[in-house]
Design a protein around this motif. Structure first.
Motif, PDB file in Angstrom:
ATOM      1  N   GLY A   1      25.561  -6.949  15.789  1.00  0.00           N
ATOM      2  CA  GLY A   1      24.237  -6.578  16.289  1.00  0.00           C
ATOM      3  C   GLY A   1      23.546  -7.757  16.940  1.00  0.00           C
ATOM      4  O   GLY A   1      24.141  -8.456  17.776  1.00  0.00           O
TER       5      GLY A   1
ATOM      6  N   GLU B   1      29.413  -2.770   6.297  1.00  0.00           N
ATOM      7  CA  GLU B   1      28.864  -3.175   7.596  1.00  0.00           C
ATOM      8  C   GLU B   1      27.405  -3.601   7.449  1.00  0.00           C
ATOM      9  O   GLU B   1      26.632  -2.966   6.735  1.00  0.00           O
ATOM     10  CB  GLU B   1      28.964  -2.007   8.584  1.00  0.00           C
ATOM     11  CG  GLU B   1      28.633  -2.351  10.020  1.00  0.00           C
ATOM     12  CD  GLU B   1      28.875  -1.158  10.943  1.00  0.00           C
ATOM     13  OE1 GLU B   1      28.233  -1.110  11.999  1.00  0.00           O
ATOM     14  OE2 GLU B   1      29.704  -0.286  10.578  1.00  0.00           O
TER      15      GLU B   1
ATOM     16  N   GLU C   1      24.464  -4.442  10.205  1.00  0.00           N
ATOM     17  CA  GLU C   1      24.046  -4.512  11.607  1.00  0.00           C
ATOM     18  C   GLU C   1      22.654  -5.124  11.680  1.00  0.00           C
ATOM     19  O   GLU C   1      21.680  -4.555  11.170  1.00  0.00           O
ATOM     20  CB  GLU C   1      24.029  -3.123  12.237  1.00  0.00           C
ATOM     21  CG  GLU C   1      23.584  -3.139  13.695  1.00  0.00           C
ATOM     22  CD  GLU C   1      23.438  -1.750  14.292  1.00  0.00           C
ATOM     23  OE1 GLU C   1      23.015  -1.659  15.465  1.00  0.00           O
ATOM     24  OE2 GLU C   1      23.731  -0.760  13.589  1.00  0.00           O
TER      25      GLU C   1
END
Length: 513
Positions: free
Chosen positions: A255, A379, A381
């Motif tokens: 990100g 994950e 981000e």
């Protein structure tokens, strides 16, 4: 009652039984196929998960309030009851007009197929259990319908009934046997628990301070200051608990970062580990509720991983994702300041229990779990609140979930009948990452009296408190309120759990006689 009436009623009962038997066979065979090729595509699980995702917030809150940590069992039971009713109706409709009941059962199979295909992380055979369910249900129903309406004069009436019962029982038994075999097969493939049991976690680089002896008051009925793994509350959206082999696990950080970072399980275990006691609380915890627990967590500080990635100065949120698709939006300052926000691998000295996030989960002091405590995390981000939303914020909950100042009464329990004389009032108080400075208690709306606090483990944990009380005969009302380390007094204004947690004083009624 005429013979024609009895025959009509008997036809309806046999038709309903045919529908039920077909549904049992379909569910059993579908669950067997799912256990072998795609456990996460279990029809019950995918339909239940879909209902969880589609249900409005008030329905989820009501389920948690009514069933607590048994909400998933209640949902699956409800699905089973609905399936029984639909299957019975499908059988009756099929007897009146061929194809109608078959279409209903086929539609349920298609529903399971579609629900499995659209789930996050759906495998290549996610469609197969739903297909098996639909085909089995239709074939079994049509087969049994020939026994509901046999060819006239071919057999005596009692022989027709016997044949129907044998066929119906046989089809249902096939489904039950398949379900049992599927359950056994799923159990046999649950090698992740064996992997977990064999794991040896690294020693912490920074160990948690020992729990002070004065942190535990030892009052019967008072919650333990450290919650055991087996008693720790579980609230999440996973009907089938993800079973991830650590060898297959990785975490991707991407990100708004200078460089993407991917870390494996083996690499994670080589990093410096921090051990810390942190109390976690569910935002659905009502005033006086028990959806809260305290444990000793072992993990690597998330701020170190974010620093490795290089966070953009405009970022204000980290969207964490679970392997099952759940997401949480965490204010970035809670992951980059000096608190012990951990990528946790251990809980109370053991590898994380599977249902609590094995192999890796997030633990963030000071925030409700819906914005921070992502289990089975894969994950992170780095983003902004005005660019991304999470699972619960999409459903009307607030973006940021700082834990509110709370206290509760554990002793005596609500509705308890006590004997007159010396007694004690005791409970817990918390405001993680701030800390509790005091607790006050009042009886029958009299003056507030200062309770005695136990020694807190840290500002990130709850703390026990108690107050001696000479109980007099009669009915009594007891209330408590906490005072935080920064001088805030717990508000008396009541509020529901939506959108950012319940508030108000805990109040109980007791009788002394």
């Amino acid at each position: 009652m005429s013979h024609a009436t009895r025959t009509t009623r008997g036809d309806r009962l046999r038709s309903a039984a045919a529908g039920l038997s077909a549904a049992v066979a379909a569910v059993g065979l579908a669950e067997l196929v799912a256990a072998v090729v795609e456990p996460s595509a279990s029809p019950f699980a995918v339909i239940g998960s879909g209902l969880i995702d589609l249900a409005p917030s008030w329905a989820k809150d009501a389920a948690i309030a009514l069933f607590g940590t048994g909400d998933k069992i209640a949902l699956l039971t409800g699905i089973a009851i609905v399936l029984v009713a639909v299957a019975a109706v499908a059988g009756i409709l099929e007897s009146r007009r061929a194809g109608v009941g078959s279409a209903i059962l086929a539609a349920l199979g298609v529903l399971a197929l579609v629900a499995a295909m659209i789930r996050p992380g759906a495998g290549p055979f996610a469609w197969l259990p739903g297909l098996v369910a639909g085909v089995t249900a239709v074939v079994a129903l049509r087969l049994l319908m020939r026994r509901v309406h046999p060819i006239p004069y071919l057999r005596a009436e009692h022989e027709e009934r016997r044949q129907f019962l044998l066929w119906t029982a046989g089809v249902a038994a096939t489904g039950v046997a398949a379900l049992v075999i599927g359950t056994a097969a799923r159990g046999a493939t649950r090698s992740i628990e064996a992997v977990r049991t064999m794991l040896r976690l690294p020693a912490p680089t920074t160990a948690a301070p020992a729990v002070p002896a004065a942190a535990e008051l030892g009052i019967p009925g008072l919650a333990s200051v450290v919650t055991s793994n087996t008693e720790f509350y579980r609230i999440d959206t996973a009907l089938i608990v993800p079973r991830i082999d650590p060898a297959d696990w990785s975490l991707r950080i991407h990100g708004m970062v200078e460089r993407e970072v991917v870390i494996s399980w083996d690499e994670l275990l080589t990093l410096p580990m921090t051990e810390s006691h942190v109390t976690l609380a569910c935002v659905s915890n009502e005033v006086g509720g028990d959806l809260i627990g305290n444990a000793r967590w072992l993990g690597h500080p998330i701020r170190e991983l974010l620093a490795r990635a290089g966070v953009d100065s405009d970022a204000d949120m980290v969207l964490s994702r679970s392997s099952d698709g759940f997401t949480a939006s965490t204010p970035i300052e809670a992951l980059t300041d000096d608190r012990d926000a951990l990528l946790a691998v251990g809980m109370n000295g053991d590898p994380l229990p599977i249902e609590h996030g094995f192999p890796v989960r997030m633990v963030v002091p000071g925030l409700y779990g819906y914005v921070s405590a992502t289990k089975w995390v894969t994950e992170l981000e780095v983003t902004r609140f005005d660019r991304a939303t999470a699972y619960w914020t999409d459903r009307g909950w607030s973006e940021r979930g700082p834990i509110k100042l709370q206290s509760r009464i554990d002793v005596p329990r609500r509705g308890t009948r006590l004997e007159p004389g010396d007694s004690v009032i005791a409970g817990m108080a918390w405001q993680q990452h701030v800390g509790v400075d005091g607790v006050e208690v009042r009886i029958d709306e009299g003056p507030w009296r200062r309770a005695e606090l136990a020694t807190a483990i840290s500002a990130d944990t709850w703390v026990q408190w108690h107050l001696p009380w000479t109980a007099e005969s009669g009915a009594h009302t007891i209330e408590c309120r906490a005072i935080s380390a920064d001088g805030e007094t717990q508000t008396s204004d009541p509020a529901d759990v939506v959108p950012d947690g319940a508030q108000g004083w805990h109040r109980i009624e007791v009788s002394v006689a």
